[in-house]
Scaffold this motif. Structure first.
Motif, short mmCIF file in Angstrom:
data_model
loop_
_atom_site.label_atom_id
_atom_site.label_comp_id
_atom_site.label_asym_id
_atom_site.label_seq_id
_atom_site.Cartn_x
_atom_site.Cartn_y
_atom_site.Cartn_z
N SER A 205 51.22 -7.62 13.41
CA SER A 205 51.13 -9.43 13.50
C SER A 205 49.60 -8.44 13.64
O SER A 205 48.38 -8.78 13.22
CB SER A 205 51.90 -10.05 14.24
N VAL B 96 58.83 -12.37 10.36
CA VAL B 96 59.47 -13.55 10.60
C VAL B 96 60.94 -13.11 10.75
O VAL B 96 61.71 -13.15 10.10
CB VAL B 96 59.13 -14.67 9.89
N THR C 171 60.38 -13.54 19.48
CA THR C 171 60.21 -12.58 18.41
C THR C 171 58.70 -12.91 17.78
O THR C 171 57.26 -12.83 16.81
CB THR C 171 60.91 -12.25 17.15
N ALA C 172 59.04 -14.44 17.43
CA ALA C 172 57.92 -15.48 16.86
C ALA C 172 57.00 -15.11 17.84
O ALA C 172 55.97 -16.08 17.06
CB ALA C 172 58.51 -17.01 16.38
N GLY D 277 53.01 -14.28 16.75
CA GLY D 277 52.33 -15.46 16.85
C GLY D 277 50.58 -15.21 17.66
O GLY D 277 50.42 -15.50 17.29
#
Length: 251
Positions: A175, A206, A236-237, A241
């Motif tokens: 990310s 996601v 994971t989220a 983020g």
């Protein structure tokens, strides 16, 4: 098919192998337990008990054999394998397969890799990133930037995970790379809406399946598995983020 047609050990091995393949391929906990119980019942064993968690399978038959445990260290998503195991289970129930034939099929299935080639996965991640950008009301002049950023992030995730066996760290770095790539494209004029490009590009990372399985396990009454899968999806989220937040911190 009667219980005495096969040794109890063979039946246990088939049940455990079927459960292991399904759990490693992303099946829900209640589906794994149901399949194992059906296979045992088809062999004439009605008192089989199994407990499935995301990282382990415990299986026993009352008064027959010692309880057996199988550890699950790696999990991925392979719906094709889940469908194949379900088909084997149905054929056992219908009497079309013997236990030995089923074990041979499951063993071959466990050793085979049905995943798509890496270039196809990257291409799918790129196209889906661009499509998600449009779905989130982005502009078509950002489509190419989202596709490239999504492909770069997915490729980075795959290669980092091969060298660093810490799933959440790999997702954080992926990310982070998506955020940097998106900011770079906006700076040189290829992209325009930074937020839409990032949103579209991170969608392949996601944990949608993990969230879905967590909810289905909870609704089926498997609280331990549901909560653990939910925690995994949350981490994971959070990693995704955090990677994006670091990029915005320095912009």
């Amino acid at each position: 098919m009667k219980e005495n047609d096969h040794s109890t050990l063979e039946i246990i091995e088939v049940c455990l192998l079927a459960g292991k393949i399904m759990l490693r391929s992303g099946a829900e906990t209640y589906r794994v337990e149901d399949t194992m119980s059906r296979i045992a019942a088809s062999c004439g064993i009605q008192n089989a008990h199994c407990f499935v968690a995301p990282t382990a399978i415990i299986f026993s038959m009352d008064g027959m054999e010692p309880t057996k445990l199988v550890r699950i260290s790696e999990r991925s998503t392979d719906l094709h394998k889940i469908a194949l195991v379900n088909n084997v289970s149905r054929n056992i129930s219908a009497g079309k397969l013997t236990i030995r034939e089923a074990y041979a099929l499951l063993k071959e299935m466990d050793q085979n890799d049905f995943t798509f080639p890496l270039w196809e996965q990257i291409l799918a991640a790129a196209i889906s990133s661009g499509c998600f950008l449009i779905m989130f009301q982005g502009k078509w002049n950002d489509f190419l930037a989202a596709c490239i950023a999504g492909a770069v992030g997915f490729l980075f995730l795959v290669y980092v995970h091969r060298f660093i066996q810490i799933k959440f760290f790999a997702e954080f770095l992926a990310s982070l790379m998506i955020g940097l790539s998106s900011a770079f494209f906006v700076k040189i004029g290829i992209g325009h809406q930074l937020d839409k490009i990032i949103i579209g590009s991170v969608m392949p990372l996601v944990p949608g399946l993990a969230i879905t399985n967590a909810l289905r396990d909870l609704m089926a009454g498997h609280l331990v598995s549901g909560l653990s899968r939910g925690a995994e999806a949350f981490l994971t989220a959070f990693a995704i983020g955090t990677g994006i937040a670091v990029v915005f911190t320095f912009l």
